[in-house]
Scaffold this active site. Sequence first.
Site, PDB file in Angstrom:
ATOM      1  N   LYS A 120      30.422  -7.193 -20.254  1.00 13.74           N
ATOM      2  CA  LYS A 120      30.179  -8.628 -20.474  1.00 13.74           C
ATOM      3  C   LYS A 120      29.654  -8.928 -21.868  1.00 13.74           C
ATOM      4  O   LYS A 120      29.985  -9.967 -22.440  1.00 13.74           O
ATOM      5  CB  LYS A 120      29.225  -9.177 -19.409  1.00 13.74           C
ATOM      6  N   GLU A 204      21.107 -15.134 -20.863  1.00 14.89           N
ATOM      7  CA  GLU A 204      21.843 -16.373 -21.129  1.00 14.89           C
ATOM      8  C   GLU A 204      20.970 -17.543 -20.753  1.00 14.89           C
ATOM      9  O   GLU A 204      20.116 -17.435 -19.863  1.00 14.89           O
ATOM     10  CB  GLU A 204      23.119 -16.452 -20.256  1.00 14.89           C
ATOM     11  N   HIS A 238      28.800 -16.140  -3.681  1.00 14.15           N
ATOM     12  CA  HIS A 238      29.873 -15.690  -4.584  1.00 14.15           C
ATOM     13  C   HIS A 238      31.204 -15.475  -3.886  1.00 14.15           C
ATOM     14  O   HIS A 238      32.146 -14.974  -4.484  1.00 14.15           O
ATOM     15  CB  HIS A 238      29.462 -14.440  -5.369  1.00 14.15           C
ATOM     16  N   ARG A 295      43.699 -10.170 -13.239  1.00 10.33           N
ATOM     17  CA  ARG A 295      44.529  -9.893 -12.052  1.00 10.33           C
ATOM     18  C   ARG A 295      45.099 -11.221 -11.536  1.00 10.33           C
ATOM     19  O   ARG A 295      44.672 -12.289 -11.977  1.00 10.33           O
ATOM     20  CB  ARG A 295      43.646  -9.292 -10.952  1.00 10.33           C
TER      21      ARG A 295
END
Length: 506
Positions: A120, A204, A238, A295
């Site tokens: 990331k 962040e 999620h 994907r």
Amino acid sequence: MTRRPMRRVLVANRGEIALRIMRACRDEGLETVAVYSDADAQAPFVRAADQSVRIGPPAPAESYLRIDALIAAAQATGADAVHPGYGFLSERAAFAQAVTDAGLIFIGPPASAIVAMGDKTSARRLMAAAGVPIVPGSTKALTDPDEAAKVATKIGYPVLVKAAAGGGGKGMRIVRTPAELPGALTTASSEALKSFGDGSVYLEKYIELPRHVEIQILADQVRTIHVGERECSIQRRHQKLVEEAPSVAVSAELRERMGAAAVAAGVAVGYRGAGTCEFLLAASGEFYFLEMNTRIQVEHPVTEEVYGVDLVREQLRIASGLPMSIPEGPLVPRGWAIECRITSEDPANGLLPSAGVIQWLRAPAGPGIRWESGVESGSEGTLYYDSMLAKLIAHAPDRARAIAVMQRALQELMVVGVATNVPFHRKLLADPDFQRGDIDIQFLERRPDLMAASDDDAAIERIAIAAALLAEDQRISRRVSAPAGAANAGASASAWTQLARRDGLR
Ligand code: MV4
């Protein structure tokens, strides 16, 4: 392109996505090879393939995750390409590389693009350099708590500690005050180490109450384009439950800016095929790159419906060296599409997956309805794989009509034998906030009433089971044509039909 033609595709996946890929292969005149674990020997996707190969016992680590077994199956069946679907090995660079090294075509991006987006912090550096907006924060792993505190003060609290190797929300910690920061760094790092084998974390700025909006991209040898957005804010822990295209929060002008950012992201990593850039869309209208999914995604059908493209077909074309079949020039969304993920999660049991035999399944149909499923009446549910039974997709000229079409389909849908989340979808689609499109990623956390099992659900379920048993009984009576039995069945049918009608069941 001096590549030999692609003729036979091994589908390294199971369930609805394996069927979806095989259907696209059929459309393109490609032969198909299924691989299956012992749990899936009788599954529809195995029967749909031209050939099939058993790869091992039910546990994914001993079957669908075995790179060696999959490549051996491809070689034994003469397959020249491998489609990974979603989940399982679809985002493992080592799999893409192993497929390529075996002289086979990987129907997906180059392994290098998977690697570039996998870490990331390096993805954030790459994106920033490509002009893609990222959430303010660090672009390197933070090891020193003092340095972390400086970054946090600079971007302003609240901040979010994230795992560099993460994704999907594991190892994330919200920090609202400087005092909480050192502890959050420690716990996030140890959770990241446990989950990913890498304890690197970074910071962040925490974006409050954003929407989750993602952009579909397609890239061939010449062009990289975007195919609009999907709104995916309706999720729980999620796991997405409902997705739609377009998003009520995205104007044509914002779509072009987000689309351009997603295209820049794809170009920056040398992307090929179908991919998705995830963004947070803040209430202010600002958007930030989160991560890229390298994907085909579960929710790809809503994009297909509103743009009239077949994304899996485009994946096959691009992998075989052909250009994408989409004409140049701006793409315009037509109408509205909504997808409900139908899972075997029991609202009466804390939404835990429920296993068992699907004794009876009535799939919805009719105008504007698409049903993508890997199961049928008689299918046995296992707890080895994810609990999604099917995807129900509605497409109509506008959002209100797409909701109405979905509600009609959810009335038609009947699953007997395993508990499902269908009652949740019925309640959500009838909810005034949802109907106004007034949603964000925390919507379902605020609405336990939509998730809870109600007495109504139980009553409808009991009546559905009775109706199913009765229907079966009538079929038997008709076959044996026993006069007494037939008369009885006829009499009770009308009573049950009346009861079912009264309960809005039809
Ligand atoms: C965030 C965020 C708020 N602010 N980053 C969750 C999984 C991973 N893909 C990123 N995630 C988030 N990152 C900042 N700076 C909120 C989330 C988040 C989330 C994002 C998308 C969809 C669902 C979510 C649920 C909870 C938190």
